[in-house]
Design a protein around this motif. Sequence first.
Motif, mmCIF file in Angstrom:
data_model
loop_
_atom_site.group_PDB
_atom_site.id
_atom_site.type_symbol
_atom_site.label_atom_id
_atom_site.label_comp_id
_atom_site.label_asym_id
_atom_site.label_seq_id
_atom_site.Cartn_x
_atom_site.Cartn_y
_atom_site.Cartn_z
ATOM 1 N N CYS A 187 1.244 -0.992 0.167
ATOM 2 C CA CYS A 187 0.314 0.036 -0.294
ATOM 3 C C CYS A 187 0.460 1.691 0.468
ATOM 4 N N PHE A 188 0.454 2.437 -1.053
ATOM 5 C CA PHE A 188 1.555 3.449 -1.006
ATOM 6 C C PHE A 188 0.449 4.753 -0.470
ATOM 7 N N LEU A 189 0.169 5.334 0.387
ATOM 8 C CA LEU A 189 -1.103 6.312 0.820
ATOM 9 C C LEU A 189 0.007 7.322 0.329
ATOM 10 N N PHE A 190 -0.981 8.533 -0.610
ATOM 11 C CA PHE A 190 0.167 9.656 -0.962
ATOM 12 C C PHE A 190 -0.845 10.721 -0.008
ATOM 13 N N SER A 191 -0.746 11.824 0.912
ATOM 14 C CA SER A 191 -1.543 12.295 1.361
ATOM 15 C C SER A 191 -1.656 13.678 1.169
ATOM 16 N N PRO A 192 -2.676 14.525 0.872
ATOM 17 C CA PRO A 192 -3.524 14.963 -0.021
ATOM 18 C C PRO A 192 -1.724 16.578 -0.316
ATOM 19 N N LEU A 193 -1.301 16.423 0.805
ATOM 20 C CA LEU A 193 0.407 17.403 0.614
ATOM 21 C C LEU A 193 1.315 16.710 -0.225
ATOM 22 N N PHE A 194 1.151 15.761 -0.633
ATOM 23 C CA PHE A 194 1.550 15.352 -1.683
ATOM 24 C C PHE A 194 1.420 15.831 -3.567
ATOM 25 N N PHE A 195 -0.249 16.437 -3.004
ATOM 26 C CA PHE A 195 -0.283 16.475 -4.786
ATOM 27 C C PHE A 195 -0.729 17.880 -4.975
ATOM 28 N N HIS A 196 -0.225 18.724 -5.331
ATOM 29 C CA HIS A 196 -1.003 20.047 -6.638
ATOM 30 C C HIS A 196 -1.871 20.505 -6.185
ATOM 31 N N THR A 197 -3.256 20.117 -6.308
ATOM 32 C CA THR A 197 -4.010 19.778 -5.793
ATOM 33 C C THR A 197 -4.988 18.270 -5.649
ATOM 34 N N PHE A 198 -5.904 18.511 -4.362
ATOM 35 C CA PHE A 198 -6.271 17.050 -4.168
ATOM 36 C C PHE A 198 -8.113 17.520 -3.768
ATOM 37 N N SER A 199 -9.048 16.489 -4.237
ATOM 38 C CA SER A 199 -10.168 16.869 -3.987
ATOM 39 C C SER A 199 -11.139 16.108 -4.606
ATOM 40 N N LEU A 200 -11.242 15.551 -2.893
ATOM 41 C CA LEU A 200 -12.536 14.226 -2.872
ATOM 42 C C LEU A 200 -13.906 14.773 -3.360
ATOM 43 N N ALA A 201 -14.457 15.237 -3.516
ATOM 44 C CA ALA A 201 -15.526 16.243 -4.220
ATOM 45 C C ALA A 201 -16.116 14.715 -5.323
ATOM 46 N N PRO A 202 -16.829 14.250 -4.483
ATOM 47 C CA PRO A 202 -17.861 13.236 -5.795
ATOM 48 C C PRO A 202 -18.379 14.953 -6.937
#
Lengths: 310, 402
Positions: free
Chosen positions: B50-65
Amino acid sequence: MGRILLRGGPNKLPPPDKTKERKHRMKFRAKIIDFACLSHFSRVITTISKLTKTCVLRLTPDNLFFVLCGKVANGGVSMWCELSQANFFDEYQMEGVSSEDNEICLEVTPDNLSRALKTVQNAKSVKVKLTKKHCPCLTIAAELPTLSSISRVVTHDVPVDVIPRRLWHEFKEPSMPDFDVSIYLPPLKTMKNVVDRMKNLSNFLVIEANLNGEMNLKIETDLVSVSTHFKDLGNPPWGDDASQLGRPSQSRDPEDMAEARVDIRKLQQFLMGQQVNPSKAMCNIIHQTVIHLILLHEDMSLQYFIPAVA
Amino acid sequence: MICVLEGNGVKVFGKAVHALSRIGETLWLDPGVKGLALRSVNAAHSAYGCFLFSPLFFHTFSLAPASGRRGEAPQCELLTKSLLPLFRCLTSIERNVERCRISIGDRSDQVEIQFFCRHGITKTHSLRFQESEALQAVFASHLCPNVLKAPARLLSDMVLHFPVSQEEITLSTTHLKVGLRNYSEGGNDRRKMMCTQMFLHPDEFDSLQIGVDSDITFCLKELRGFLSFAESHFLQVSIRFGAAGKPVCFSVEDMVLEATVVLATLIDSDSWDSSQLNVADAPPTARCADAAELPVDLHNADSSNAADMTEWVASSQGSPTMHPPSLMQLLPQIYEPDTLHAPDKACDRASATPASTTICSLLFRALSSELDDGGCTSRLPVLACYSDMEEDMEDLSKIPSP
């Protein structure tokens, strides 16, 4: 019963099997500490591993020999590779099967040795020992440098088979054959390139050469024939040797080609295994019988026989 | 879910995909509040990554459906062989790709991965996924008696001595030294195999905590990708394990990502410490890759539980978890390390296929550890159970919950 023997009375028992006793005392320990020596030794083993899956390793006080005797199973090719132990090992001790036969003969898989050596190229020292684990083994023990004060030891136990003395006669040094032509080879890389491409077209290749320094590699099929010509290769001056063999070189027409038709894969396998340019590379041809390839390096010599096919 | 990776992040993500591709043929993209998790399990269920990338890893990260979708972003099961080619050549990604956008949910059954490359080129890949719950291995790592921490480089250097074809290796640990050797099954071949062995002094490790001397044997193949990832990022690897038979967990973490690989270890009834386990029924050797016979059914929890589970991602450090009640019943049945006298029902029935018992239980037996350590740990959910168990569901419902 033991007491009767000690008194020196008539000895009705068969004498103890001295060969069997001595075999257990076979010892071999050697050590390499020089980086260049380790690298060269690895290279030799890797070359051998590309030529054959298993071979015999003969250890004598002065030399190591890797021997493959020509059997039907390996298509009749045979190999003789000779190394002088002093060129590689800083320490070298061995005790052979007996004092008269101070030699050790082992059947080894060179690929295992090659893999074991490849990973320890940066070792401070590498010891090679004959050991008995679950079976006789050549143990390669490398001392690797680490950041801490304590070295890391990596051991590889490579299983080997001890060859009994009654079979040793099969692994003797080949005598120089009564060749028809002897010629220096072109650069091995060039030869390999040519042979690689020819292999796509045919399974058999004809090597022919004369005493004028000319060599041709030829293939012929129903559809195509290809021939590559090499000139000015030079012929080794066997000189007196040639006349000793009863074939004075003067009596042969220098333009006269001696040829042998060989399985191209065997030749390709030989060429693929060579990693460094040798100091000298030659080929002796016995017309329609065998080709005898000789490579001389600074620290080892390699002879390879490929039989001719009809 | 929509996330955007920039620059070097794309390469890191690609490397994670490479590492997981060594483990299993399917890969899950599992978005959650903690970030985007990539998971994979091998066919034998003896390896999990398992590799878990936290939201900080991304430039933008949005879970919005995305529009038209209800509920949370789905867990997407993809074929590794569809995803891997996109990231196959990392050097060319490094040179050409400026940004990568991954979105799940624009179309109901496709993940869209867009690479924004130099010279204004955009490559868009749409991969079909199957919505399914990700298999997760639960590993109570904080309960492991043995913990080793070492720079990835040290471990890579060690495994270098084993040939690429080497399937399994054995790690033996005592207070005084740590040893690694190759493992081979018994039989005639064994005489002909090369044996490689090495010892490391405790000083070579950043930290060494040995609660119980042990010899564990696990698959090296599945670990190599992970080690390569860890080494390229100069991370420290933590190895947590116990006695033979219990899983071993390799993990790395930094500020923005966490990676874990959990591997099953062989139960060796010949080894001197096997008395710690009640698995005398299990055969002495079982190859990690050997559990083809083992069918695993994914237990589909209802949607309310699904919501809980997405909050919880693996490489847990004992974080409290929710669980579907029916699964919990299985636990006392399977994991009773104290009842040495009676083999479990599970073991009994599965003794017809002993290899499968050993393999499947190896990994999920992780939960077995010290059940007496508070109620929390005994409730860690198993998200996958083997179909043999389903028959027992009725029986289990009669058993009072612990």
